[in-house]
Design an enzyme around this catalytic site. Structure first.
Site, PDB file in Angstrom:
ATOM      1  N   LEU A  11       0.845  -1.199   0.000  1.00 14.57           N
ATOM      2  CA  LEU A  11       0.000   0.000   0.000  1.00 14.57           C
ATOM      3  C   LEU A  11       0.880   1.249   0.000  1.00 14.57           C
ATOM      4  CD1 LEU A  11      -3.085   0.327  -0.079  1.00 14.57           C
ATOM      5  CD2 LEU A  11      -3.020   0.862   2.344  1.00 14.57           C
ATOM      6  N   GLY A  12       1.812   1.259  -0.938  1.00 15.63           N
ATOM      7  CA  GLY A  12       2.608   2.455  -1.173  1.00 15.63           C
ATOM      8  C   GLY A  12       1.843   3.403  -2.069  1.00 15.63           C
ATOM      9  N   ARG A  13       2.560   4.218  -2.836  1.00 15.74           N
ATOM     10  CA  ARG A  13       1.897   5.201  -3.693  1.00 15.74           C
ATOM     11  C   ARG A  13       0.926   4.530  -4.667  1.00 15.74           C
ATOM     12  NH1 ARG A  13       7.272   7.039  -3.411  1.00 15.74           N
ATOM     13  NH2 ARG A  13       7.549   9.230  -2.806  1.00 15.74           N
ATOM     14  N   ILE A  14       1.408   3.484  -5.349  1.00 13.43           N
ATOM     15  CA  ILE A  14       0.574   2.834  -6.359  1.00 13.43           C
ATOM     16  C   ILE A  14      -0.555   2.055  -5.696  1.00 13.43           C
ATOM     17  CG2 ILE A  14       0.533   1.166  -8.240  1.00 13.43           C
ATOM     18  CD1 ILE A  14       3.474   1.922  -8.796  1.00 13.43           C
ATOM     19  N   ARG A  72       4.108  -4.083   5.856  1.00  9.65           N
ATOM     20  CA  ARG A  72       4.925  -4.361   7.043  1.00  9.65           C
ATOM     21  C   ARG A  72       4.382  -3.666   8.283  1.00  9.65           C
ATOM     22  NH1 ARG A  72      10.786  -3.130   4.551  1.00  9.65           N
ATOM     23  NH2 ARG A  72       9.501  -1.577   3.517  1.00  9.65           N
ATOM     24  N   SER A  73       3.715  -2.536   8.094  1.00  3.80           N
ATOM     25  CA  SER A  73       3.151  -1.829   9.252  1.00  3.80           C
ATOM     26  C   SER A  73       1.807  -1.224   8.882  1.00  3.80           C
ATOM     27  CB  SER A  73       4.114  -0.731   9.741  1.00  3.80           C
ATOM     28  OG  SER A  73       4.426   0.157   8.685  1.00  3.80           O
ATOM     29  N   ARG A 132       6.008  -7.180  -9.270  1.00  4.22           N
ATOM     30  CA  ARG A 132       7.153  -7.871  -9.838  1.00  4.22           C
ATOM     31  C   ARG A 132       6.818  -9.358  -9.966  1.00  4.22           C
ATOM     32  NH1 ARG A 132       9.053  -3.806 -11.630  1.00  4.22           N
ATOM     33  NH2 ARG A 132      11.088  -2.874 -11.145  1.00  4.22           N
ATOM     34  N   ASP A 170       0.599  -8.811 -15.242  1.00  2.00           N
ATOM     35  CA  ASP A 170       1.348  -7.902 -16.111  1.00  2.00           C
ATOM     36  C   ASP A 170       2.842  -8.170 -16.006  1.00  2.00           C
ATOM     37  OD1 ASP A 170       1.605  -5.591 -17.881  1.00  2.00           O
ATOM     38  OD2 ASP A 170       2.419  -4.529 -16.141  1.00  2.00           O
ATOM     39  N   GLU A 213      10.728 -12.696 -17.499  1.00  6.36           N
ATOM     40  CA  GLU A 213      10.320 -11.881 -18.655  1.00  6.36           C
ATOM     41  C   GLU A 213      11.451 -11.802 -19.682  1.00  6.36           C
ATOM     42  OE1 GLU A 213       9.063  -8.085 -17.152  1.00  6.36           O
ATOM     43  OE2 GLU A 213       7.556  -8.986 -15.844  1.00  6.36           O
ATOM     44  N   HIS A 272       3.917  -6.692 -19.486  1.00  2.58           N
ATOM     45  CA  HIS A 272       4.540  -5.681 -18.627  1.00  2.58           C
ATOM     46  C   HIS A 272       4.341  -4.271 -19.200  1.00  2.58           C
ATOM     47  CE1 HIS A 272       7.942  -5.069 -15.454  1.00  2.58           C
ATOM     48  NE2 HIS A 272       7.066  -4.081 -15.443  1.00  2.58           N
TER      49      HIS A 272
END
Length: 320
Positions: free
Chosen positions: A150-153, A173-174, A230, A254, A259, A277
């Site tokens: 749940l980062g930016r993307i 992780r948190s 990834r 994707d 790859e 991708h």
């Protein structure tokens, strides 16, 4: 006064090459290979790279100060080695966030509603010959979605999912206390609580094959996995087995382990949607990424600070 020399190993977005001469002398080598570093290459002070940068190449450049990585993920660069040498590594966050989030939602819809298969049904004349396309066995209606990352993307994907009125949960992780989504302390616990898993974590040692047979089984027979992070994060063999056996219902990918090679067993499955991708692959977004690579290099040599250094290398240039 001579201009700083920037090495470009192998291929990179053409806009990077177009813009580097604004401030730099560009040095090209065919691929990221230390064996190609000759005496006239060894004095470069920066690198603009897309893909993997071997440690041997980094070590062959004694004057290296900055590595401009084309992409938000930078697992192709050994940042610990760079940090030891005081080399700043930059990436391209934010500029591709919305594009990747859009693609994740499109891939999810393609997977559950079989839209690519329906289009092929029409294009192949089967609508006329055989009648309407079969009803899709899955729907987004009634689903619960878990985000692994749940980062930016990931957050941008969650905001889009809110419009679909599906329950949203996440594992990182948190816990992020400021968010209204349900948090689960482990990936397995998340998978047990939802039937749809969207994977958007970086490819690190800690995430390698994290989505394994146990996690897939926990999603259940209506389970769907979407991966726009990834390929290394998903155990491909376990996924194929789960799809073939009905342990889960479908997958949208994707990214892949090796790859551009995609297992024939995946290609043969009717319950998958596969993309090469392309999550950030629009002209607009790739141009913005290229600009940020060059702007990071320009900022480093003109102000002593990069615009978007990765967390592991928060350095300033000596003498500024």
């Amino acid at each position: 006064m001579s201009r700083p020399r920037i090495l470009v190993p192998g291929k990179i977005n053409p806009r990077v090459l177009e813009r580097l001469p604004e401030m730099f002398e560009t040095v090209r080598i065919e691929r990221a290979d230390a064996a190609l570093v000759t005496s006239d290459v060894a004095d470069v002070v920066g690198i603009a790279v897309s893909g993997r940068l071997p440690n041997e190449l980094m070590d062959a450049l004694p004057r290296l100060e900055i590595i401009g990585n084309f992409g938000v993920g930078y697992d192709g660069v050994d940042v610990a080695r760079a940090a030891e040498r005081g080399i700043v590594v930059t990436n391209t966050p934010d500029v591709l966030t919305e594009e990747v989030a859009d693609t994740a939602i499109g891939l999810l819809l393609n997977t559950v509603r079989q839209l690519p298969q329906a289009e092929q049904w029409l294009r192949q004349g089967r609508w006329v010959r055989d009648g309407g396309f079969p009803l899709s066995p899955l729907s987004l209606r009634g689903r619960s979605v878990g985000l692994f990352g749940l980062g930016r993307i990931g957050l941008a994907i969650a905001r889009r999912l809110e419009a679909f009125r599906v329950p949203i949960a996440y594992h990182t992780r948190s816990r992020r206390e400021e968010l209204p989504f349900a948090y689960y302390p482990s990936l397995l616990a998340l998978a047990e609580a939802v039937d749809t898993l969207i994977v958007i974590v970086p490819g690190t040692a800690s995430t390698a094959k994290a989505v394994n047979a146990e996690v897939l089984a926990a999603l259940g027979p209506q389970g769907v996995v979407i991966n726009v992070g990834r390929g290394s994060t998903l155990d491909e063999a376990a996924l194929i087995a789960a799809l073939e056996s009905g342990t889960i219902a479908g997958a949208g990918l994707d990214v892949f382990e090796n790859e551009p090679h995609v297992p024939e067993a995946l290609l043969a499955l009717p319950n998958v949607s596969l993309l090469p991708h392309v999550a950030s692959a629009s002209v607009v977004t790739r141009n913005a990424m290229a600009d940020l690579v060059v702007d990071n290099l320009k900022a480093w040599f003109s102000t002593g600070r990069a615009l978007t250094p990765v967390a592991e290398t928060p350095f300033e240039r000596k003498g500024h």
